[in-house]
Design an enzyme around this catalytic site. Sequence first.
Site, mmCIF file in Angstrom:
data_model
loop_
_atom_site.group_PDB
_atom_site.id
_atom_site.type_symbol
_atom_site.label_atom_id
_atom_site.label_comp_id
_atom_site.label_asym_id
_atom_site.label_seq_id
_atom_site.Cartn_x
_atom_site.Cartn_y
_atom_site.Cartn_z
ATOM 1 N N ASP A 65 20.620 23.231 15.109
ATOM 2 C CA ASP A 65 19.479 23.596 15.933
ATOM 3 C C ASP A 65 18.510 24.504 15.177
ATOM 4 O O ASP A 65 18.917 25.481 14.530
ATOM 5 C CB ASP A 65 19.983 24.314 17.191
ATOM 6 N N GLU A 116 17.380 19.899 13.072
ATOM 7 C CA GLU A 116 16.140 20.112 13.800
ATOM 8 C C GLU A 116 15.360 21.131 12.982
ATOM 9 O O GLU A 116 15.852 22.232 12.723
ATOM 10 C CB GLU A 116 16.375 20.654 15.211
#
Length: 578
Positions: free
Chosen positions: A256, A289
Amino acid sequence: MLEAKPRHGAWLNVSGHTHFALWAPDAKRVAVTLQDDTQHEMSANDDGWFTASLPLAAGTDYQYLIDGHLRVPDPASRWQANDVHGPSRVIDPQAYHWRSNQWQGRPWQETVLYEVHVGTLGGYAAVAEKLPALAELGITAIELMPLGEFPGGRNWGYDGVLPYAPDSSYGTPDELRSLIDRAHELGLMVFVDVVYNHFGPDGNYLGQYASAFFREDVHTPWGPAIDFRRREVRDYFIDNALMWVQDYRIDGLRFDAVHAIGERDFLLEMAERLHASIPASRHLHLVLENEHNDAELLQQGFVAQWNDDGHNVLHHLLTGEHEGYYADFAEDATHKLARCLREGFIYQGETTRHGTARGSSSGHLPPSAFVLFLQNHDQVGNRAVGERLRTLADDHALKSATALLLLSPMIPLLFMGEEWGSEQPFQFFTSHNDELGEAVRKGRQNEFKDFSKFSGQAIPAPNDASTFETSMPDYHNRDTADGSAWQAFYRELLSLRHQHIVPRLPGSQALESRVLGEAAVTASWQLGDGQVLHIALNLGREPVDAVAAQGARTLYSYRSEGNHLPAHSVRVVLEGAQ
């Protein structure tokens, strides 16, 4: 049993004892405390480490007592049966008897990701029950939103504070292993979304005894940045990733928001150590990401990146929305889509609306280096009221875009419920204490002040149980006539992907893309066997023409008529020797 190793946490050693290790450089004394209030002093070692080896078995609950007054859970706790402030529990990760011992994973090109939130589906066991239907549909990998222990029983997972402990509200660690085991039996990979860029606001005690874990000179939206310059900090997160790979046998990690991690070399070390930890026969896929669109990372141990650029331009073309971050994609959107299909990233160093350059050149990368999606937890749940795309776009346009998603050489990702045309919202939910819950509500309300659509509108309160309940997928609608029709649509496209696209993906590369008209493009890719894939997509309101090469065979067509593409249509053809 696990061999004792110099790492964070508590683990069983070869002698049957439990070894405890805590990095607490600000502490003078640390003791292991048990539920009967007995205390066992830990030895102070160099560089802030405290260790102890005690005759304690799996199932023992414990806490650390810092300087005689602060009781805290183990920051590397493997199991928190009573939430983030409760005691930690020693577990034996080798006790589970795996059924799928021959599983080695699947090659990346076979990946069709399906993102799920474990809590809204009812926990690990409930997710396992849904796996056969996903495998039958054509899904090859489930991606679990973050699992690290978070405060309360309702959370997206990005407020986690104990990343080693799978959240207790979802089930036990062995129930998670059983879910993974069942997935592997069905030929499904399992990815876990991990959050290494920040800790949540409630239950993180590290700053009280290991302030060097953070750096005061760099701040993030979540507070002081994590100090990845320190060996102890790096090992804390790398060991966590290794735990998922070794103890839970997961097939991939989605990292993330790595743009919030300033030390790029930490990411490279992470990838290197993870790949070195497994035999060559085993597949392991590391996905990023990364708002920075750093293409170089995708050639250094990371197989792909979530392509937010692709989503954002497609969302604008499907809905007309152009405020907030969609403003960067609304101008000249059709050319931006063409660039995405040809080169992966849209922003490759260009300036955004904030006046900053973003991205790097990506046209040399294979199309499989990009994970494409029309919906995910962010792009649905981070909306003010969590609307699904089907409530915002024309069904014909949405189906045409879905054909692009599932038949292009990029790696597709679906969000739970998407496959039956769900219209139920997925909203942002928490179960914080009242004070923190109110602060989150106000912050959420302020977040959408730049969107005229939501000006003055009340945003669902994240801490209300009803917000969570509203977000639980509407499985009763899955089996309606409408839901069945949508599933048949996805099943057909995924069957075509597995039969015609996946075997040809290795060695594929983009050739060209062209604008056909407003919101209409055509793109071509040379596949690994020399055949050429052409996709002509019209998301606009006016018809366009897209002439197919002579001898090309139509793989899929939706509302197109030969070379003529009316509004909201798509045609997919293969050219070359069969």
